[in-house]
Design a protein around this motif. Structure first.
Motif, PDB file in Angstrom:
ATOM      1  N   UNK A  39       0.426  -0.797  -0.212  1.00  0.00           N
ATOM      2  CA  UNK A  39      -0.145   0.011  -0.372  1.00  0.00           C
ATOM      3  C   UNK A  39       0.756   1.239  -0.032  1.00  0.00           C
ATOM      4  N   UNK A  40       1.675   0.676   0.716  1.00  0.00           N
ATOM      5  CA  UNK A  40       2.692   2.422   0.654  1.00  0.00           C
ATOM      6  C   UNK A  40       3.425   2.453  -0.808  1.00  0.00           C
ATOM      7  N   UNK A  41       3.607   2.096  -1.223  1.00  0.00           N
ATOM      8  CA  UNK A  41       4.635   1.409  -2.131  1.00  0.00           C
ATOM      9  C   UNK A  41       3.302   1.627  -2.952  1.00  0.00           C
ATOM     10  N   UNK A  42       2.243   1.593  -3.310  1.00  0.00           N
ATOM     11  CA  UNK A  42       2.017   2.525  -4.265  1.00  0.00           C
ATOM     12  C   UNK A  42       1.510   3.388  -4.030  1.00  0.00           C
ATOM     13  N   UNK A  71       1.707  10.273   2.200  1.00  0.00           N
ATOM     14  CA  UNK A  71       0.939   9.250   2.224  1.00  0.00           C
ATOM     15  C   UNK A  71       0.315   8.563   3.366  1.00  0.00           C
ATOM     16  N   UNK A  72       0.550   8.645   5.568  1.00  0.00           N
ATOM     17  CA  UNK A  72      -0.058   7.813   5.639  1.00  0.00           C
ATOM     18  C   UNK A  72      -1.327   8.316   5.340  1.00  0.00           C
ATOM     19  N   UNK A  73      -2.131   9.621   5.569  1.00  0.00           N
ATOM     20  CA  UNK A  73      -3.288   9.787   4.707  1.00  0.00           C
ATOM     21  C   UNK A  73      -4.227   9.188   3.959  1.00  0.00           C
ATOM     22  N   UNK A 103       8.742   1.702   5.967  1.00  0.00           N
ATOM     23  CA  UNK A 103       9.690   2.514   4.679  1.00  0.00           C
ATOM     24  C   UNK A 103      11.066   2.885   5.086  1.00  0.00           C
ATOM     25  N   UNK A 104      11.276   2.531   6.661  1.00  0.00           N
ATOM     26  CA  UNK A 104      12.922   2.313   6.728  1.00  0.00           C
ATOM     27  C   UNK A 104      13.764   1.456   6.521  1.00  0.00           C
ATOM     28  N   UNK A 105      14.643   1.446   5.643  1.00  0.00           N
ATOM     29  CA  UNK A 105      15.622  -0.154   6.182  1.00  0.00           C
ATOM     30  C   UNK A 105      14.687  -0.251   4.242  1.00  0.00           C
ATOM     31  N   UNK A 106      13.542  -0.191   3.517  1.00  0.00           N
ATOM     32  CA  UNK A 106      12.976  -0.926   2.535  1.00  0.00           C
ATOM     33  C   UNK A 106      13.241  -0.460   1.332  1.00  0.00           C
ATOM     34  N   UNK A 107      13.677  -1.245   0.483  1.00  0.00           N
ATOM     35  CA  UNK A 107      14.002  -0.647  -1.120  1.00  0.00           C
ATOM     36  C   UNK A 107      13.269  -1.120  -1.959  1.00  0.00           C
ATOM     37  N   UNK A 108      13.603  -0.169  -3.400  1.00  0.00           N
ATOM     38  CA  UNK A 108      12.156  -0.866  -4.530  1.00  0.00           C
ATOM     39  C   UNK A 108      13.415  -0.440  -5.187  1.00  0.00           C
ATOM     40  N   UNK A 109      13.562  -1.436  -6.244  1.00  0.00           N
ATOM     41  CA  UNK A 109      14.111  -1.974  -7.862  1.00  0.00           C
ATOM     42  C   UNK A 109      12.577  -1.219  -8.815  1.00  0.00           C
TER      43      UNK A 109
END
Length: 456
Positions: free
Chosen positions: A323-326, A351-353, A366-372
């Motif tokens: 959901x966050x990445x979307x 993003x939270x709203x 989001x902390x320490x997460x990566x997106x390719x």
């Protein structure tokens, strides 16, 4: 006033931090490495949990295929040996697979065995190599080696000179100046002027104070510039190209993969970073066959409840990240379409709203997460940046840094732009940014000041 004791029922809402809730929060803030470590620990303590193993779709026998092109199939075999060949894939060779990279000391010992054949000299060389640090510098003094081995100092120096000719060039030096001189000697560029600059003016070279060097050595500033270019091309740490025991190498696996298909962005959570767990079938059958009141059934029930909650937390973590990445892709679509300069200011609260979650939940997700992405690998925190006010609207600080980098890359190298000049250029583009902020962004980009960027 009436006083007394009485009983009354009252409903209140209260958040209780249960162990299950703590576990869910902990799982969300884990990065992929920490999550896999945690799951390994849980699987060791809970026999009901195991990883889901997916069958390879390509493992299909010939009998299961309906239509076979036998002519094409026969072309996969060599006519002489009847050995099956695969023309679509690269040929694999066991020599291409290395279990461990060669260290600097192993590399030097190998060269030592091929160079020195006297046992005494080989022992001296081994002691010297063992005294070389990960950067390639000799940390033990010659006096200490002489005292330890009880040999002649000249003999130790001769062996050291031999080691200093080994690859990588510059290894075995006792300080930076000696390291640079060894490399210059190997390239046959050790003339009088360049040696004088190395001996007396390395700090001036680092600070780009070329006028001082020109006056001291009575040579043209253009000559000084050419010499400084040669010195800067040398390797100050010849051993850093080899692995070290002190290296703490961390490999990043993307938690989310973003692909562009027919102009639409498809989001896929990486299963390797958040593996799917299942309940072991053996214990399921055991639970069905045994009496619910015996000790084994109670133990399995407790472990089953714990396993089910863990599986539910993993899936909840997966959905939260999705959901966050979307939402990020929705806000930052211009970045994915056009590039870094089009990154817009974004906060965790926005993003939270958008996804109807708390700001702290988005922060953990989001902390320490990566997106390719098609534009590279990014930490999710990268897409959140502060804004800088402009007359045409707010601009993300990341976009300003990109514009700053482009300005400096295209500047006149003989008259580099000062921080104040860059600030004025931004103001002409209706971006209000102070000189001090320019200096801060320049430091974050590891770009030196205008005086150090100047060329003559």
């Amino acid at each position: 006033m009436r006083m007394g004791f009485e009983l009354a029922l009252k409903q209140t809402q209260k958040l209780v931090m249960t162990p299950e809730l703590r576990q869910a929060i902990k799982l969300l803030q884990f990065n992929s490495y920490e999550l896999n470590e945690y799951l390994e620990t849980q699987m060791e303590s809970n026999p009901l949990i195991e990883r889901e193993i997916k069958k390879d779709k390509e493992e299909v026998s010939l009998n299961e295929k309906d239509d076979i092109d036998w002519k094409e199939y026969s072309n996969q075999y060599d006519d002489i040996s009847y050995k099956k060949i695969n023309k679509d894939k690269d040929e694999y060779n066991y020599e291409n697979f290395i279990t461990k990279e060669e260290s600097l000391k192993e590399h030097l010992i190998f060269q030592l065995d091929l160079t020195l054949f006297n046992d005494k000299d080989k022992l001296i060389g081994t002691i010297i190599i063992e005294s070389i640090d990960s950067n390639g510098y000799l940390k033990s003094s010659i006096e200490d080696i002489v005292s330890y081995l009880n040999v002649d100092e000249g003999r130790v120096m001769n062996v050291l000179e031999v080691i200093q000719t080994f690859d990588p060039i510059g290894v075995g030096a006792r300080d930076l100046k000696e390291c640079l001189k060894i490399q210059l000697k190997n390239e046959k560029k050790d003339n009088e002027d360049i040696l004088a600059i190395i001996d007396n003016h390395l700090e001036d070279v680092a600070s780009n104070r070329l006028n001082n060097i020109s006056k001291e050595l009575d040579i043209s500033i253009k000559r000084v510039q050419d010499i400084c270019d040669i010195i800067k091309s040398l390797e100050p740490k010849p051993g850093r190209g080899f692995p070290s025991d002190d290296d703490d190498i961390k490999y990043v696996k993307p938690d989310v993969i973003l692909e562009e298909i027919d102009g639409e962005y498809i989001i896929r959570v990486n299963d390797t970073t958040a593996p799917r767990l299942i309940i072991n079938d053996f214990y399921k059958d055991m639970l069905n066959k045994h009496n619910e009141h015996n000790n084994a059934s109670k133990f399995i029930n407790n472990k089953l409840n714990s396993a089910m909650w863990l599986i539910k937390s993993i899936e909840q973590r997966r959905m939260t990240i999705f959901k966050v990445v979307t939402s990020i892709v929705l806000y930052q679509k211009s970045f994915f379409d056009k590039g870094q300069k089009y990154l817009i200011p974004l906060t965790l609260k926005e993003i939270a709203d958008d996804i109807d979650m708390h700001e702290s939940t988005v922060s953990r997700a989001t902390n320490g997460k990566y997106v390719q992405t098609p534009r590279g690998l990014f930490e999710l925190k990268y897409f959140f940046s502060s804004s800088i006010k402009g007359d045409s609207g707010d601009i993300a600080s990341t976009g300003v840094k990109s514009m700053l980098k482009d300005l400096i890359e295209n500047e006149n190298i003989k008259k580099p732009l000062s921080d104040q000049k860059i600030s004025n250029i931004f103001k002409e583009k209706d971006i209000n940014i102070s000189r001090r902020t320019i200096a801060k962004y320049r430091d974050e980009l590891n770009i030196p000041s205008s005086s150090k960027r100047r060329r003559y």
